[in-house]
Design an enzyme around this catalytic site. Sequence first.
Site, PDB file in Angstrom:
ATOM      1  N   THR B 148       0.751  -1.121   0.108  1.00 48.35           N
ATOM      2  CA  THR B 148      -0.009   0.024   0.096  1.00 48.35           C
ATOM      3  C   THR B 148       0.786   1.349   0.186  1.00 48.35           C
ATOM      4  O   THR B 148       1.676   1.379   0.932  1.00 48.35           O
ATOM      5  CB  THR B 148      -0.920   0.133   1.322  1.00 48.35           C
ATOM      6  OG1 THR B 148      -1.588  -1.120   1.473  1.00 48.35           O
ATOM      7  CG2 THR B 148      -1.729   1.247   1.309  1.00 48.35           C
ATOM      8  N   GLU B 149       0.713   2.395  -1.152  1.00 45.79           N
ATOM      9  CA  GLU B 149       1.419   3.365  -1.036  1.00 45.79           C
ATOM     10  C   GLU B 149       2.907   3.348  -1.268  1.00 45.79           C
ATOM     11  O   GLU B 149       3.507   4.283  -0.665  1.00 45.79           O
ATOM     12  CB  GLU B 149       0.825   4.272   0.038  1.00 45.79           C
ATOM     13  CG  GLU B 149      -0.663   4.525   0.262  1.00 45.79           C
ATOM     14  CD  GLU B 149      -1.313   5.404  -1.022  1.00 45.79           C
ATOM     15  OE1 GLU B 149      -0.441   5.950  -1.692  1.00 45.79           O
ATOM     16  OE2 GLU B 149      -2.574   5.330  -0.815  1.00 45.79           O
ATOM     17  N   LEU B 150       3.373   2.105  -1.371  1.00 43.33           N
ATOM     18  CA  LEU B 150       4.700   1.828  -1.554  1.00 43.33           C
ATOM     19  C   LEU B 150       5.347   1.679  -0.112  1.00 43.33           C
ATOM     20  O   LEU B 150       6.556   2.220   0.091  1.00 43.33           O
ATOM     21  CB  LEU B 150       5.570   2.659  -2.596  1.00 43.33           C
ATOM     22  CG  LEU B 150       5.272   2.293  -4.094  1.00 43.33           C
ATOM     23  CD1 LEU B 150       6.266   3.143  -4.936  1.00 43.33           C
ATOM     24  CD2 LEU B 150       5.345   1.055  -4.297  1.00 43.33           C
ATOM     25  N   TRP B 302       5.565   6.614  -1.003  1.00 44.22           N
ATOM     26  CA  TRP B 302       5.597   7.621  -2.120  1.00 44.22           C
ATOM     27  C   TRP B 302       4.712   8.715  -1.592  1.00 44.22           C
ATOM     28  O   TRP B 302       4.539   9.534  -2.452  1.00 44.22           O
ATOM     29  CB  TRP B 302       5.493   6.741  -3.181  1.00 44.22           C
ATOM     30  CG  TRP B 302       3.895   6.465  -3.545  1.00 44.22           C
ATOM     31  CD1 TRP B 302       2.992   6.633  -2.811  1.00 44.22           C
ATOM     32  CD2 TRP B 302       3.741   6.092  -4.800  1.00 44.22           C
ATOM     33  NE1 TRP B 302       1.786   6.144  -3.562  1.00 44.22           N
ATOM     34  CE2 TRP B 302       1.903   5.623  -4.524  1.00 44.22           C
ATOM     35  CE3 TRP B 302       4.008   5.443  -5.885  1.00 44.22           C
ATOM     36  CZ2 TRP B 302       1.265   5.049  -5.739  1.00 44.22           C
ATOM     37  CZ3 TRP B 302       3.197   4.968  -6.850  1.00 44.22           C
ATOM     38  CH2 TRP B 302       2.115   4.662  -6.907  1.00 44.22           C
TER      39      TRP B 302
END
Lengths: 418, 416
Positions: B148-150, B302
């Site tokens: 999730t979301e890097l 990120w």
Amino acid sequence: MFGWEFPPHNSGGLGVACKGVVDSLCSQGTAVTFVLPKKVVTEFSKNKVVFADNSQDLLNTKGVDVMLMPYITSESYEEELGKVGKKTKKKKRKKGEKRSLNYAGTLLGEVYRYGELAGDVAETEEHDIIHAHDWLSFEAGIAAKEVSGKPLVAHVHATEFDRSGERVNQDIYNIERRGMYMADRVVAVSNFTKNILINRYGVPEGKITVVHNGINENDYMSVLEDSPASVVSGLKSHGYKIVLFVGRITFQKGPDYFVKMAKKIREYEPNTFFVVCGSGDMEKQMIHEVAAARMSDRFIFAGFLRGESLNTVYKAADIYIMPSVSEPFGLTPLEAMIQDTPVLISHQTGVSEVVSHALKANFWDVDDMASKVISVLRNPSLQQCLKNNGRTEVSRMNWNLAGEKLLSLYKNLLARQL
Amino acid sequence: MASICFYFQVHQPFRIRKYGVFDVGNSDYFNDDSETDLNNCRILKKVASKCYLPANAVLKNVLETNPDFKASFSFSGVFLEQCAIYAPEVLESFSDLIKTGRVEVMSETYYHSLAALYSQKEFEKQVKLHSEAVKEIFNVSPTVFRNTELIYSNDIAREVQRMGFKAILAEGADHILEWRSPNFLYRPAEIDNLVLLLKNYRLSDDVAFRFGERSWKEYPLTAEKFAQWVSAYNGAGEIINLFMDYETFGEHQWEDTGIFEFMRHFPSEFLKHPDNNFVTPSEAVERYEVVGEIEAPNYVSWADVERDISAWRSNEIQHDALRCVYELERDVVELDDHEITHTWRKLQTSDHFYYMCTKWFQDGDVHKYFNPYDSPYEAFIAFSNVVNDLKLRIDKRKKEKKSLKRKGEGSLFREK
């Protein structure tokens, strides 16, 4: 500059706002002559209001002997007049005759008389700009403009529609409208008010500048440890929750919505006290509504509080509510935020344009308001987060920005004159 | 040789409707039918017509005209689920791309959650659920993981390696790369058999964030110019990882910015240079050597300039909301009720916590732009009321189960 109240003898936000404006202008090097009804000036010099040291020399106050008080109504004017016992009819002044020293006999008469007397001030006091705060001083501003021909700024802190809803007093409305029409520039304390001026008074949009109020944190630092206000803190230490209302108990402030909301909250959070600070023409009605809802044991009517006592109550509260029906700006939520108290404000306020870290709701949506208050009472994390972020936000809201905006507005007006 | 590895994230959360204290008990959390951005059906249909369908049409065309073009996607399970309900044609159009064999599908948590931060078991379960969904819908089995979301750390890498993936994606954040370049393959510190692909955030953000910004000195960004920039890495890097939200195309960058035309022309511009090519993440792992180890003791992501997890967990309400939802894990697992488990997991989607972020709330930044609620506080209020409602439902079901069990015991006793 013409006004009609000034701290510490103010009963509402207008005086505080006038002081903020004056302070910021003086600190930026502008000399201000502030003309007030005499009663206010006397008390104010007696109390030695302290200004920032460097600016004290730049402020000069003038008293005019009229019987005007903030938030005065025709009834309260006549009552006050009765006390003085100088009731006389206003006589038309013959040419060359000295102005009457007698009071006019009616509120409107008094407002016009203040205007005439104030016009005289403009003859003797040197000035470049005339700045009048709200309707009671608009006539004075117009009179001064007639005398000196200098540009007039009409500063609107509240309109008759805010104060009275749809039941406006036509005379007051006329004075407001004439003041804005005669002014070279109109200042509104919020976009909310700007829209009222456009829609209800027909002021051209381009003539209005929005200057939001600020707040000086340092004015609100002292808290009382031992006072009637500490009764409220006492409740808190016994584990009760406190929901606070501060303001004149009038139609404009939405006290009836506060009571309805309280009723809802009480069903879910029975250990809650509702504290009401202020007085006004709806006070009796509010007490009746509280009694009818069987909540008298949960309501505390603390009366009108100021200064340290008020700060103490703010600090003790779990949340401060401003359910105003129509609020041009609304200073009290900022005062509460300075005391680390979360606030819920109605969308129908100017202050909601400048505050992000607050809960907001429509004043008529009693369920939504109650639900939000209950969430704050039940979730310490929410309370803490609003507290921390609100405190940071309010500390950035000083008066300097307002002062800068006004100065550049003055400069534009003067440049136009050349 | 310079290879581009495109990865597009596709995700839509089940947003929670405005849910007040007095709504507790009605148990309807996600079905807002207002004209606001809390109406999930409305949003999905809007984004489908502005982004997913036209962007897929562009990619289909690019795949047909450039036999060497490749890309990869990651779809959250909650996105796939909403598509199946509100816009099945979107699933079909993604299916068409995947069937070319040149579009790789990656693994993630079904619920686009922060489970990796809270519960190993829950994390693993959600990854498994996601793989099953992808297999069922697209008939492929992911071998590369993106969280999730890097969100990435040494610990997450270890967990992902244990689950058998061959590679993981992360942000090429300066504070984990230090002096090194993101344009090579790395290995997570002290972990074998797992390759780390790092996002080139400068080039990725040129497209994702700056593309339509008129004040940017490189505006307008043409396919030709961008192809030159990427080609310039030839010799100074092997793989340029361009990772971004798929909603970049048509939703974040509107059609009138020329983003679709850019994407239509960029691949052929880039392929004009004979040394250039496109790879999928698994191909990259086969083709290139790992050049070093990356140490990430703290979480990187990120999001925002901080590239940490503060967008989802920095203030009191975020911490509290996350705690409340993960505290329910034991009860939910024990109860083992499909509907309740699914609801509980939908509440874990990271977006709910993102909406509560107050970092730069008053400056009107991206957090405000992407927030369907009036304020972070409103987001928290809706969330906490929903969690309380769920708690009540769990308690009720537990009691029902107990009394059922007791009844069962009773009858057994009578039989004896």
